[in-house]
Design an enzyme around this catalytic site. Structure first.
Site, PDB file in Angstrom:
ATOM      1  N   TYR A   1     -67.092  73.241  40.621  1.00 35.20           N
ATOM      2  CA  TYR A   1     -66.678  74.021  41.787  1.00 35.20           C
ATOM      3  C   TYR A   1     -67.107  73.410  43.114  1.00 35.20           C
ATOM      4  O   TYR A   1     -66.706  73.902  44.173  1.00 35.20           O
ATOM      5  CB  TYR A   1     -67.242  75.444  41.705  1.00 35.20           C
TER       6      TYR A   1
ATOM      7  N   LYS B   1     -72.110  74.388  27.288  1.00 38.19           N
ATOM      8  CA  LYS B   1     -71.296  73.581  26.380  1.00 38.19           C
ATOM      9  C   LYS B   1     -72.033  72.242  26.203  1.00 38.19           C
ATOM     10  O   LYS B   1     -71.488  71.150  26.405  1.00 38.19           O
ATOM     11  CB  LYS B   1     -69.895  73.419  27.019  1.00 38.19           C
TER      12      LYS B   1
ATOM     13  N   ASP C   1     -67.947  78.529  23.845  1.00 34.71           N
ATOM     14  CA  ASP C   1     -66.823  79.081  23.073  1.00 34.71           C
ATOM     15  C   ASP C   1     -67.295  80.168  22.115  1.00 34.71           C
ATOM     16  O   ASP C   1     -66.591  81.146  21.873  1.00 34.71           O
ATOM     17  CB  ASP C   1     -66.052  77.980  22.328  1.00 34.71           C
TER      18      ASP C   1
ATOM     19  N   ASP D   1     -67.176  81.998  35.549  1.00 30.94           N
ATOM     20  CA  ASP D   1     -65.921  82.480  36.124  1.00 30.94           C
ATOM     21  C   ASP D   1     -65.032  83.040  35.008  1.00 30.94           C
ATOM     22  O   ASP D   1     -64.536  84.171  35.074  1.00 30.94           O
ATOM     23  CB  ASP D   1     -65.228  81.301  36.835  1.00 30.94           C
TER      24      ASP D   1
END
Ligand code: NAP
Length: 474
Positions: free
Chosen positions: A162, A239, A340, A364
Site C-alpha cells: 500500500y 503469508k 488463506d 484490507d
C-alpha cells in the site's frame, strides 16, 4: 494551535492529550467532526444525536462532547475553494485536539490527492486500522451462525504494498529497475538462484519493517489485555510461507515483541503446548519430555532434536513457574495463522478467534470478509489509531445515489462513535448504544439495506427514525 482561518471553535471544552500513546480524556472534550460527503448529510446528524443522548443518559451533566465542525472533501471545497479537499485548518485542528470522527469522503478527482482517507492516515501517522466485526442479533447474514464471530481486525496502515511504490509495465524507470534486478541484484543473491523477472511486468515494492510491525502488534496486544477469558488472544496473520522476509518477518517480530515486552501477560501457542505436555517429575529427562511434546522426535536429525531440547529447557527455566499449572490460561495467547487458512477459519471456527493482527493488504481483505459475515459494511465501524491521534470513521463510501434522502443506514458511523467512546473509557455510554442497536434490530426496526434482506420483508425506517429507535431502545 495556529490561527484557524474559517473554523469556529466551540465556546467551551478541553483538549484530549496523549501520554505514551494512551489518551487522557477530560469530561468535556472538544471533538472535531467531518460530516462527510454524499450520505454524510444524513448519517452525521443521526450519529450525533445518538452519541449525545447516550452520554446524557449515562452521565447527566458530568460529561459532554463539545462538537467542533471541521471540513474535508466536497464540503471543504465549497468553503475553502476548488481542490481544497483537505484544508490546513482541518489538519491543524485534528493535530491539536488529537481526535476526530468522520463520515465517508468522496475520493477526489484531480487536485493531487490520491485518497483523503489515506492522506489523513499518513499526516497523523495513524498506523493501526481497527475494525471490530461483531454480530447484532437479527441482522440478515449469509452465514448460518454469524453470532459466533466476534473479532477485531488490526490492520497495519502505513507499510506493505500500500505504500504505492510501483511502476507500470511500460514505465521506463520500471524497465530499468527490472534490468538492474535481473542483471545485477538477482545473480549476486545466492538464495534467488537464476530467477528472472519477465519483461513487460508491472512491478511493486512491499516494504515491511520491524518498527512498523511491532508498534502495530503492540496496539493489538494492548487491546487484548483489556479483554477477558479466551478473548485474550492475538493471532498474527501472515503469508510467511511464501513471503518470508516481509510476511514471515511480521510473524517473527510479533512473537519477539510478545515475549520481550509482554512476558508476564503473554504465552505463545507453542509454549502453552510445551507446558501442557511437560512431565514435571524430576526424574524425567529433557529428552523424554521432548518425546512427549514432539511427535516423531526419535526420527528427527540430531540437530533438530537439540533445538527442541533447548526450547524445552528454556520454557522450564523461564516460565514454567509463572505460566505453568494452567496459569497461562488467564494470559494472552499469541499464535499465528497463514492468511488463506484464517479466511477459512473465520467461517468454520469463528469462536476460536479474537484479535487478528495483520499487515496492510491482508487486513484490507480480511476486514471486509469478516464484515460480510456479520451483516455487511452498513454495520461495520472503523478507527485509525496512532500515538498522537485517532480518527474514527465509516467503512463504507459516500453512496451518492442515496445522498440527502434520509434513507441510508447510519450504523457504521454510530458504531465508530461507540469505538470512540470506548477509546475515551466511557464504556457505559458505549454499552447503551450497542444495546439500543441490538434491540432495534431484534424489533426489525431497521433501514432499507437490512429491511430488504429480512424474511419476511419488513417496512424500512428512515435514517433519522433508525437513530430515534436506537435511542428509544437504550
Ligand atoms: P459506497 O459509497 O460504499 O456505496 C456502494 C453501495 O454500498 C451503495 O450503493 C449501497 O448499496 C451500499 N452502502 C453504502 N453505504 C451504505 C450505508 N451506510 N448503508 C447501507 N448501504 C450502504 O461505494 P462507492 O459507490 O464505490 O463509492 C462512492 C464514493 O465513496 C467514492 O468516491 C469512493 O472513493 C468513496 N469511498 C469512501 C470511503 C470512506 O470515506 N471511508 C470508503 C469507500 C469509498 P445499495 O445501493 O445496493 O443499497
Amino acid at each position: 494551535m495556529r490561527n484557524l482561518k474559517k473554523l469556529v471553535l466551540p465556546s467551551s471544552g478541553e483538549r484530549i492529550t496523549f501520554d505514551n500513546g494512551i489518551p487522557v480524556v477530560p469530561n468535556n472534550p472538544i471533538v472535531p467532526f467531518i460530516r462527510g460527503d454524499g450520505t454524510g448529510v444524513d448519517i452525521w446528524p443521526a450519529t450525533q444525536k445518538v452519541l449525545d443522548a447516550a452520554i446524557k443518559k449515562s452521565y447527566g451533566n458530568e460529561r459532554k462532547i463539545n462538537w467542533f465542525k471541521v471540513y474535508a472533501g466536497d464540503e471543504a471545497c465549497e468553503v475553502y475553494g476548488t481542490y481544497n479537499y483537505l484544508p490546513q485548518d482541518t489538519v491543524e485542528a485534528i493535530k491539536y485536539f488529537g481526535i476526530a470522527i468522520k463520515g465517508p469522503l468522496t475520493t477526489p478527482v484531480g487536485g493531487g490527492i490520491r485518497s483523503l482517507n489515506v492522506a489523513l492516515r499518513q499526516i497523523f501517522d495513524l498506523y493501526s486500522c481497527v475494525r471490530p466485526c461483531k454480530y447484532y442479533s437479527g441482522t440478515p447474514s449469509p452465514h448460518k451462525k454469524p453470532e459466533d464471530l466476534d473479532i477485531v481486525v488490526y490492520r497495519e496502515n502505513t507499510e506493505d504494498i500500500y505504500m504505492g511504490i510501483e511502476w507500470a509495465a511500460k514505465d521506463e524507470i520500471g524497465i530499468n529497475l527490472i534490468n538492474y534486478l535481473n542483471n545485477s541484484v538477482i545473480p549476486s543473491s545466492k538464495n534467488l538462484n537464476n530467477r528472472t523477472i519477465p519483461s513487460n511486468c508491472g512491478i511493486g515494492i512491499k516494504p515491511v519493517s520491524k518498527k512498523g510491525s511491532q508498534r502495530h502488534i503492540r496496539k493489538a496486544i494492548e487491546h487484548a489485555k483489556r479483554l477477558l477469558g479466551n478473548k485474550r488472544h492475538v493471532t498474527l496473520v501472515h503469508k510467511g510461507n511464501i513471503m518470508k522476509f516481509t510476511e514471515g518477518a511480521f510473524r517473527d517480530w510479533g512473537y519477539e515483541l510478545a515475549i520481550n515486552e509482554f512476558r508476564n501477560d503473554c504465552i505463545t501457542e507453542r509454549e502453552s503446548w510445551i507446558l501442557d505436555n511437560l512431565n514435571n517429575c524430576q526424574n524425567i529427562s529433557i529428552e523424554n519430555n521432548a518425546r512427549l511434546i514432539e511427535p516423531g522426535f526419535d526420527k528427527l536429525t540430531e540437530d533438530k532434536k537439540d533445538i527442541i531440547c533447548q526450547e524445552i529447557k528454556k520454557v522450564i527455566s523461564t516460565i514454567s513457574e509463572s505460566h505453568g499449572n494452567n496459569k497461562w490460561k488467564k494470559m494472552i495467547l499469541i499464535d499465528d495463522r497463514i492468511a488463506d487458512s484464517i479466511f477459512q477459519q473465520i467461517q468454520t471456527r469463528p469462536q476460536e478467534y479474537s484479535i487478528l493482527a495483520t499487515l496492510n493488504l491482508n487486513g484490507d481483505y480480511l476486514s471486509d470478509a469478516a464484515a460480510a459475515i456479520v451483516g455487511g459494511l452498513g454495520m461495520a465501524p472503523g478507527a485509525n489509531i496512532g500515538d498522537k491521534a485517532a480518527i474514527f470513521e465509516a467503512t463504507h463510501g459516500t453512496a451518492p445515489k442515496h445522498a440527502g434522502l434520509n434513507k441510508i443506514n447510519p450504523g457504521s458511523v454510530i458504531l465508530s462513535g461507540v469505538m470512540m467512546l470506548e477509546f475515551f473509557g466511557w464504556n457505559e455510554a458505549a454499552q447503551l448504544i450497542t444495546n439500543g442497536i441490538s434491540r432495534s434490530i431484534k424489533e426489525k426496526k431497521v433501514t432499507y439495506d437490512l429491511a430488504r434482506l429480512m424474511e419476511p420483508k419488513v417496512e424500512a425506517l428512515s435514517c433519522s427514525d433508525f437513530a430515534k429507535s436506537i435511542i428509544d431502545n437504550f
